[in-house]
Scaffold this motif. Structure first.
Motif, PDB file in Angstrom:
ATOM      1  N   ASN A 190     -66.257  -2.223 -39.033  1.00 51.65           N
ATOM      2  CA  ASN A 190     -65.581  -0.984 -38.669  1.00 51.65           C
ATOM      3  C   ASN A 190     -64.865  -0.390 -39.877  1.00 51.65           C
ATOM      4  OD1 ASN A 190     -62.496  -0.106 -37.764  1.00 51.65           O
ATOM      5  ND2 ASN A 190     -64.095   0.942 -36.602  1.00 51.65           N
ATOM      6  N   GLU A 191     -64.203  -1.243 -40.653  1.00 53.35           N
ATOM      7  CA  GLU A 191     -63.500  -0.766 -41.845  1.00 53.35           C
ATOM      8  C   GLU A 191     -64.484  -0.233 -42.888  1.00 53.35           C
ATOM      9  OE1 GLU A 191     -60.748  -3.655 -43.296  1.00 53.35           O
ATOM     10  OE2 GLU A 191     -59.793  -3.934 -41.343  1.00 53.35           O
ATOM     11  N   ALA A 192     -65.661  -0.859 -42.975  1.00 53.62           N
ATOM     12  CA  ALA A 192     -66.682  -0.366 -43.901  1.00 53.62           C
ATOM     13  C   ALA A 192     -67.163   1.020 -43.484  1.00 53.62           C
ATOM     14  CB  ALA A 192     -67.852  -1.348 -43.957  1.00 53.62           C
ATOM     15  N   LEU A 193     -67.283   1.261 -42.178  1.00 58.51           N
ATOM     16  CA  LEU A 193     -67.674   2.585 -41.691  1.00 58.51           C
ATOM     17  C   LEU A 193     -66.605   3.616 -42.039  1.00 58.51           C
ATOM     18  CD1 LEU A 193     -69.358   4.582 -40.060  1.00 58.51           C
ATOM     19  CD2 LEU A 193     -68.317   3.671 -37.970  1.00 58.51           C
ATOM     20  N   LEU A 194     -65.340   3.265 -41.837  1.00 53.27           N
ATOM     21  CA  LEU A 194     -64.253   4.186 -42.172  1.00 53.27           C
ATOM     22  C   LEU A 194     -64.273   4.536 -43.652  1.00 53.27           C
ATOM     23  CD1 LEU A 194     -61.282   2.618 -40.141  1.00 53.27           C
ATOM     24  CD2 LEU A 194     -62.722   4.550 -39.488  1.00 53.27           C
ATOM     25  N   ALA A 195     -64.639   3.545 -44.483  1.00 51.20           N
ATOM     26  CA  ALA A 195     -64.624   3.758 -45.934  1.00 51.20           C
ATOM     27  C   ALA A 195     -65.698   4.743 -46.388  1.00 51.20           C
ATOM     28  CB  ALA A 195     -64.797   2.422 -46.660  1.00 51.20           C
ATOM     29  N   ILE A 196     -66.765   4.913 -45.596  1.00 49.64           N
ATOM     30  CA  ILE A 196     -67.851   5.811 -45.996  1.00 49.64           C
ATOM     31  C   ILE A 196     -67.344   7.236 -46.204  1.00 49.64           C
ATOM     32  CG2 ILE A 196     -69.975   6.929 -45.205  1.00 49.64           C
ATOM     33  CD1 ILE A 196     -70.829   4.378 -43.953  1.00 49.64           C
ATOM     34  N   LEU A 197     -66.489   7.687 -45.291  1.00 41.69           N
ATOM     35  CA  LEU A 197     -66.024   9.069 -45.352  1.00 41.69           C
ATOM     36  C   LEU A 197     -64.643   9.194 -45.991  1.00 41.69           C
ATOM     37  CD1 LEU A 197     -67.178  10.470 -41.879  1.00 41.69           C
ATOM     38  CD2 LEU A 197     -68.416  10.366 -44.042  1.00 41.69           C
ATOM     39  N   ALA A 198     -64.048   8.058 -46.378  1.00 44.40           N
ATOM     40  CA  ALA A 198     -62.694   8.110 -46.933  1.00 44.40           C
ATOM     41  C   ALA A 198     -62.628   8.979 -48.184  1.00 44.40           C
ATOM     42  CB  ALA A 198     -62.205   6.694 -47.237  1.00 44.40           C
ATOM     43  N   GLY A 199     -63.671   8.912 -49.031  1.00 45.92           N
ATOM     44  CA  GLY A 199     -63.680   9.700 -50.262  1.00 45.92           C
ATOM     45  C   GLY A 199     -63.752  11.195 -50.005  1.00 45.92           C
ATOM     46  N   LEU A 200     -64.165  11.574 -48.778  1.00 46.25           N
ATOM     47  CA  LEU A 200     -64.241  12.998 -48.421  1.00 46.25           C
ATOM     48  C   LEU A 200     -63.006  13.451 -47.655  1.00 46.25           C
ATOM     49  CD1 LEU A 200     -67.970  13.033 -47.227  1.00 46.25           C
ATOM     50  CD2 LEU A 200     -67.081  13.753 -49.443  1.00 46.25           C
ATOM     51  N   GLY A 201     -62.059  12.514 -47.498  1.00 48.71           N
ATOM     52  CA  GLY A 201     -60.851  12.853 -46.757  1.00 48.71           C
ATOM     53  C   GLY A 201     -61.086  13.027 -45.268  1.00 48.71           C
ATOM     54  N   ARG A 202     -62.119  12.375 -44.749  1.00 52.09           N
ATOM     55  CA  ARG A 202     -62.464  12.491 -43.330  1.00 52.09           C
ATOM     56  C   ARG A 202     -62.455  11.121 -42.670  1.00 52.09           C
ATOM     57  NH1 ARG A 202     -65.420  17.223 -42.151  1.00 52.09           N
ATOM     58  NH2 ARG A 202     -65.424  16.464 -39.999  1.00 52.09           N
ATOM     59  N   VAL A 203     -62.317  11.119 -41.363  1.00 50.42           N
ATOM     60  CA  VAL A 203     -62.390   9.907 -40.553  1.00 50.42           C
ATOM     61  C   VAL A 203     -63.579  10.051 -39.615  1.00 50.42           C
ATOM     62  CG1 VAL A 203     -61.236   8.481 -38.818  1.00 50.42           C
ATOM     63  CG2 VAL A 203     -59.894   9.545 -40.646  1.00 50.42           C
ATOM     64  N   PRO A 204     -64.450   9.044 -39.518  1.00 48.97           N
ATOM     65  CA  PRO A 204     -65.602   9.159 -38.614  1.00 48.97           C
ATOM     66  C   PRO A 204     -65.164   9.419 -37.170  1.00 48.97           C
ATOM     67  CG  PRO A 204     -65.824   7.247 -40.046  1.00 48.97           C
ATOM     68  CD  PRO A 204     -64.433   7.760 -40.240  1.00 48.97           C
ATOM     69  N   ASP A 205     -65.917  10.237 -36.495  1.00 52.10           N
ATOM     70  CA  ASP A 205     -65.646  10.524 -35.085  1.00 52.10           C
ATOM     71  C   ASP A 205     -66.283   9.414 -34.249  1.00 52.10           C
ATOM     72  OD1 ASP A 205     -65.161  11.567 -32.601  1.00 52.10           O
ATOM     73  OD2 ASP A 205     -66.615  13.206 -32.763  1.00 52.10           O
ATOM     74  N   ILE A 206     -65.522   8.359 -34.018  1.00 51.31           N
ATOM     75  CA  ILE A 206     -66.047   7.188 -33.299  1.00 51.31           C
ATOM     76  C   ILE A 206     -65.806   7.393 -31.808  1.00 51.31           C
ATOM     77  CG2 ILE A 206     -65.915   4.695 -33.000  1.00 51.31           C
ATOM     78  CD1 ILE A 206     -64.925   4.527 -35.914  1.00 51.31           C
ATOM     79  N   ARG A 207     -66.868   7.511 -31.052  1.00 48.66           N
ATOM     80  CA  ARG A 207     -66.782   7.751 -29.612  1.00 48.66           C
ATOM     81  C   ARG A 207     -66.898   6.454 -28.804  1.00 48.66           C
ATOM     82  NH1 ARG A 207     -68.151  13.223 -28.564  1.00 48.66           N
ATOM     83  NH2 ARG A 207     -67.416  14.447 -30.366  1.00 48.66           N
ATOM     84  N   ILE A 208     -67.566   5.447 -29.389  1.00 50.65           N
ATOM     85  CA  ILE A 208     -67.844   4.211 -28.649  1.00 50.65           C
ATOM     86  C   ILE A 208     -67.534   3.019 -29.547  1.00 50.65           C
ATOM     87  CG2 ILE A 208     -69.576   2.883 -27.353  1.00 50.65           C
ATOM     88  CD1 ILE A 208     -71.231   5.536 -27.275  1.00 50.65           C
ATOM     89  N   TYR A 209     -66.861   2.012 -29.003  1.00 49.95           N
ATOM     90  CA  TYR A 209     -66.603   0.755 -29.708  1.00 49.95           C
ATOM     91  C   TYR A 209     -67.284  -0.383 -28.955  1.00 49.95           C
ATOM     92  CZ  TYR A 209     -62.896   3.114 -32.362  1.00 49.95           C
ATOM     93  OH  TYR A 209     -62.187   3.963 -33.180  1.00 49.95           O
ATOM     94  N   ASP A 210     -68.084  -1.153 -29.656  1.00 50.31           N
ATOM     95  CA  ASP A 210     -68.759  -2.298 -29.035  1.00 50.31           C
ATOM     96  C   ASP A 210     -69.085  -3.310 -30.134  1.00 50.31           C
ATOM     97  OD1 ASP A 210     -71.193  -3.913 -27.992  1.00 50.31           O
ATOM     98  OD2 ASP A 210     -70.534  -2.809 -26.213  1.00 50.31           O
TER      99      ASP A 210
END
Length: 317
Positions: free
Chosen positions: A222-242
């Protein structure tokens, strides 16, 4: 004379933080651990635990005794795993902890190799007893890397298979050895009708408006996914957690989300799901193994590590 079992109980309480947690880690009842602590206090002549609210804290002398206990138990473990072990015959029980996709992609094939070397195994036309080699019994528990590192460091497990995203470093304690095993790449999974499905690769800027399914908050993936957009100043729009990547694949197939899923242990993708590499940066995690320094020369550890390397090399090929 101080008994090893009593020292082991004290060290477990120090590492786990409570008598109840220590009992769970050791596989004993809380009363059995408490009895060992009382025996230690009687044998040493000092109070090692004191009540603090509903829990307990180690006294100064208890902390000092636990520190000595860790060293003594470490030397005993090193003695048992090296000088008293036959280097040509891995034997005993080896407790292995690994993250879920490594269980499927690495540990399972390794267990098959161990079973194939067992005299009790059947030939190629029949089933083999999984996990048992010549005198070697392997028990496996699935845990995320941080929990796996803690389990190995505390002695609950002997060998861990972990992963380390470049964007989310994994901290390895000083009493442990870490060896690289292989590199694992993650792709973004898209429904075949998605506008990006025909691309040979995508960049983080292509993914800012997507709806995601992710592993639970706080998990390393999950943290790796967040890091993908961190450089763009964005947070992924996560709708589902599993926590299960199989669910991620199913949600992508239904067209309700996109997902970042590693290749290791990934099943064949169903019709309607496309894997597209992410670049700039490429999403990769370093898969490795960890064990305590006292187990460095253990024949069982070296045997299993060698088999894991053979499986990993086959994946690379």
């Amino acid at each position: 004379m101080i008994e090893i079992a009593a020292l082991r109980a004290l060290v477990a309480v120090e590492q786990q933080g409570s008598v109840v947690a220590a009992s769970e880690a050791m596989g004993f009842s809380p009363s059995a651990v408490s009895q060992q602590i009382k025996k230690l206090e009687k044998q040493s002549g000092v109070t090692v635990l004191e009540r603090h609210g509903r829990g307990v804290l180690l006294t100064d002398r208890g902390m000092a005794l636990a520190e000595y206990g860790r060293r003594i138990l470490g030397e005993l473990e090193e003695l048992q795993s090296t000088l008293l072990a036959d280097p040509a015959k891995p034997s005993g029980v080896l407790r292995l902890v690994a993250f879920s996709t490594a269980c499927r992609g690495l540990v399972g094939p390794m267990l098959a190799r161990v079973a194939a070397s067992s005299p009790s195994g059947r030939g190629g036309d029949g089933p083999r007893r999984g996990g048992d080699g010549p005198g070697l019994e392997i028990r496996v528990v699935a845990e995320d890397p941080r929990e796996a590192v803690q389990a190995v460091a505390s002695g609950e497990s002997d060998l861990g298979v972990v992963h380390n995203w470049h964007s989310v470093p994994l901290v390895i304690p000083e009493n442990m050895v870490h060896e690289d095993l292989c590199m694992d790449t993650a792709d973004v999974l898209l429904n075949a009708d998605h506008p990006l499905a025909g691309r040979t690769a995508v960049e983080p800027s292509d993914l800012v408006d997507e709806s995601w399914i992710s592993t639970p908050a706080g998990a390393i993936c999950n943290e790796a996914l967040l890091a993908i957009l961190a450089g763009l100043g964005r947070v992924p729009d996560i709708r589902i957690y599993d926590p299960d990547f199989s669910t991620h694949i199913a949600m992508v197939q239904m067209g309700v989300a996109v997902a970042l899923v590693p290749r290791l242990g990934r099943p064949e993708l169903p019709a309607g799901v496309v894997a597209v590499p992410v670049v700039n940066p490429m999403q990769q995690r370093q898969v490795g193994i960890v064990y305590r320094k006292t187990m460095t020369a253990s024949p069982s550890i070296r045997h299993v590590v060698r088999l894991l390397r053979e499986v990993a090399a086959g994946l690379d090929a």
